[in-house]
Design an enzyme around this catalytic site. Structure first.
Site, short mmCIF file in Angstrom:
data_model
loop_
_atom_site.label_atom_id
_atom_site.label_comp_id
_atom_site.label_asym_id
_atom_site.label_seq_id
_atom_site.Cartn_x
_atom_site.Cartn_y
_atom_site.Cartn_z
N ASP A 35 -9.15 6.14 2.92
CA ASP A 35 -7.93 7.03 1.77
C ASP A 35 -8.89 7.97 1.07
O ASP A 35 -10.34 7.87 1.05
CB ASP A 35 -7.88 5.57 0.94
CG ASP A 35 -6.66 5.99 0.06
OD1 ASP A 35 -5.56 5.28 0.65
OD2 ASP A 35 -6.66 6.93 -0.82
N TYR A 140 10.23 14.37 0.25
CA TYR A 140 9.53 12.92 0.97
C TYR A 140 10.32 12.43 1.94
O TYR A 140 10.00 12.36 3.19
CB TYR A 140 9.56 12.03 -0.30
CG TYR A 140 9.15 10.58 0.18
CD1 TYR A 140 7.96 10.12 0.86
CD2 TYR A 140 9.95 9.53 0.21
CE1 TYR A 140 7.57 8.91 1.10
CE2 TYR A 140 9.86 8.28 0.46
CZ TYR A 140 8.57 7.89 1.02
OH TYR A 140 8.25 6.67 1.54
N LYS A 144 9.77 12.38 5.92
CA LYS A 144 9.73 11.02 6.73
C LYS A 144 10.87 11.44 7.77
O LYS A 144 10.68 10.54 9.28
CB LYS A 144 10.37 9.95 5.92
CG LYS A 144 9.51 9.45 4.97
CD LYS A 144 8.23 8.93 5.56
CE LYS A 144 7.13 8.39 4.67
NZ LYS A 144 5.84 8.17 5.28
C1 AKB Z 1 9.80 5.44 -2.85
O1 AKB Z 1 10.80 4.94 -3.89
O2 AKB Z 1 9.82 6.59 -2.65
C2 AKB Z 1 9.53 4.63 -1.64
C3 AKB Z 1 10.59 4.68 -0.72
C4 AKB Z 1 11.83 3.92 -0.59
O3 AKB Z 1 9.87 4.92 0.42
N1 AKB Z 1 9.25 3.16 -2.45
#
Ligand code: AKB
Length: 321
Positions: A35, A140, A144
């Site tokens: 990490d 994010y 993903k």
């Molecule tokens: C977030 O809230 O960003 C994470 C997820 C749902 O991937 N916990």
């Protein structure tokens, strides 16, 4: 052949618990935790590693010779919006480097954690099917979704055996999440002990899919241990645990701590939560490799409170309840 495992992002919320569990199964010294933060993970080998440092990563892979890699390092949904370029760089370039080195060094299995953040406004919100339209609303989520596409590509083009789960919000007593939209569902339990009150950043009726940590860890390991012939999805399996609102989790705490109170001050995270789905159809994971969750909201709350009451030195529930 003895499996040797590298966990990247081992000091994070899931990494902390997963590393300890992998060490129980594969042996302490066969699981290398890495990490960027030299954090307190379970006892065993640890190396500081920034996933963007490709030379250091290559050196570590060369020395440790992993057969499996769990790549958990990422910036989550809410924090990600504050610095979108950095989030993309860490989440996506970091993953591409892991893929490149894994191929080069002959790693046999890679785990990529996807998320409910891949879903967006075009996704059906109730009982979301495995192959739904995805239009994520955060960087994010975009990282993903793109990571899932890369995983599928690397499997089909190079035969790299990548396995992936779309984690719902993960709730556990062992570690604290940071920078996510579902973090409220962990914070609320700690606040119940510390203040008897929680000020929630989502509206009371916001339904989100969640999963208790033991189920999340078991799903991860069961997926990684399933025979290759049973894995029909190499992007991200839909994964379901339970769904609830802030009001419902507060009520489940109040069952054991009647004095507990909650108030609501929705902020920018409300919009992120509303772009996600409410419940998930994980029948593909169930039929391919036998997934079945064990915890519902009441059972999770009871277990969370039992563990946290030791940490906070305050008895709210007896072991026989
Ligand atoms: C977030 O809230 O960003 C994470 C997820 C749902 O991937 N916990």
């Amino acid at each position: 052949m003895q499996d040797r495992i590298i966990v990247l992002g081992a000091s994070g919320q899931i990494g902390t618990v997963l590393t300890a569990e992998l060490r129980k199964i594969y042996g302490r010294d066969n699981v290398l935790a890495t990490d960027i933060y030299p954090n307190s993970v379970s006892e065993g080998p640890f190396q500081v590693l920034d996933v963007l440092n490709i030379h250091r990563m290559a050196e570590i892979f060369e020395q440790f010779k992993p057969t499996q890699v769990y790549h958990l390092a990422a910036i989550l949904s809410a924090n990600g919006e504050a610095n979108i370029k950095k989030t993309w760089h860490i989440n996506m370039d970091g993953f591409l480097r892991v893929l490149e080195i894994s191929l080069e060094k002959g790693v046999s299995k890679v785990f990529f954690p996807s998320s409910i953040a891949v879903y967006g406004r075009t996704t059906p919100k109730i009982n979301t099917p495995q192959d739904s339209p995805l239009l994520p609303s955060t960087v994010y989520g975009i990282s993903k979704m793109t990571g899932e596409v890369w995983s599928d590509y690397m499997f089909n083009r190079y035969g790299l055996d990548i396995r992936s789960l779309r984690y719902p919000g993960v709730i556990g007593w062992q570690s604290i999440p940071s920078g996510g939209t579902t973090d409220y569902a962990v914070e609320i339990y700690h606040a119940a002990f510390k203040m008897g009150h929680y000020d929630c950043f989502l509206k009371e009726d916001t339904v989100l899919p969640m999963i208790y940590m033991p189920d999340a860890i078991r799903a991860t390991i069961e997926l990684m241990e399933a025979p290759k012939s049973q894995i029909g999805v190499h992007y991200g399996y839909n994964l379901s645990g339970m769904s609830f609102t802030p009001k419902e989790i507060a009520e489940s705490i109040r069952y054991f701590m009647p004095e507990f109170t909650i108030s609501y001050q929705p902020d920018f995270r409300q919009e992120i939560a509303e772009s996600w789905v409410r419940s998930i159809d994980d029948s593909k994971a169930r039929s391919d490799w036998g997934w079945k969750p064990e915890y519902d909201l009441h059972k999770m709350t009871m277990d969370m409170l039992m563990h946290l009451q030791n940490k906070y030195g305050m008895t709210v529930i007896s072991p026989l309840s």
